[in-house]
Write an enzyme that holds these catalytic residues in place. Structure first.
Site, short mmCIF file in Angstrom:
data_model
loop_
_atom_site.label_atom_id
_atom_site.label_comp_id
_atom_site.label_asym_id
_atom_site.label_seq_id
_atom_site.Cartn_x
_atom_site.Cartn_y
_atom_site.Cartn_z
CG HIS A 15 -1.94 -1.03 1.26
ND1 HIS A 15 -3.06 -0.92 2.05
CD2 HIS A 15 -2.06 -2.21 0.61
CE1 HIS A 15 -3.83 -1.99 1.89
NE2 HIS A 15 -3.23 -2.78 1.01
CD GLU A 75 -2.10 4.09 3.13
OE1 GLU A 75 -3.29 4.30 3.45
OE2 GLU A 75 -1.75 3.30 2.23
CB CYS A 101 -2.12 1.64 6.22
SG CYS A 101 -1.72 0.78 4.68
#
Length: 164
Positions: A58, A60, A91
């Site tokens: 992801h 993040e 995250c």
């Protein structure tokens, strides 16, 4: 909030939106993230789950890894993460574990958001760290890039995509 902070948050969110556009161009779900340490940009990333074939890739997580390398520390306590979509539980957990000072996000995620929408990991006082959260910064453009991506995906425009 201070008008100067609002303006700075919007300026930095626009950089995260640029990273989201990079994700879209490579066939990824268009989520972008940047991290600032005080006033210095230390990370810029976008989703790469399809590219890397990694469910943890992801925006993040990739940005946190970059920031930790740039600062030569896993403790990101003087850092602010700007991300175009409300972080998921994974995250949000990484934000707590990295000791991130602040999160600024754009669009809310009513299906998987873990910063107030579905869960509130960052506000959980039982955890060893809490993160200050500012939501809805440039929410509409952040949401629109996602809506557009999924509209095109549903129309079958040739994107090789295996899920959201």
């Amino acid at each position: 909030m201070d008008p100067m902070t609002d303006e700075l948050d919007e300026q930095r969110m626009r950089l995260a939106l640029g990273a989201a556009c990079d994700a879209r161009e490579s066939g990824e779900v268009p989520v972008g993230a940047v991290i600032y340490h005080r006033d210095r940009l230390v990370a810029k990333a976008h989703n790469q789950r399809e590219t890397l074939r990694d469910p943890t890739a992801h925006a993040e997580i990739l940005a946190i890894t970059q920031a930790a390398a740039a600062l030569d520390s896993w403790r990101l306590d003087d850092c602010v993460l700007y991300v175009t979509l409300e972080p998921c539980a994974m995250c949000a957990g990484a934000l707590v574990l990295s000791r991130m000072a602040r999160l600024v996000y754009g669009a809310r995620d009513p299906k998987a958001g873990a910063c107030g929408s579905v869960l509130d990991v960052l506000g959980c006082e039982r955890l060893n760290h809490t993160v200050e959260v500012t939501a809805d910064v440039l929410a509409e453009p952040c949401a629109e890039i996602l809506r557009e991506f999924f509209r095109k995906l549903r129309r079958g425009n040739g994107l090789d995509f295996q899920g959201d």
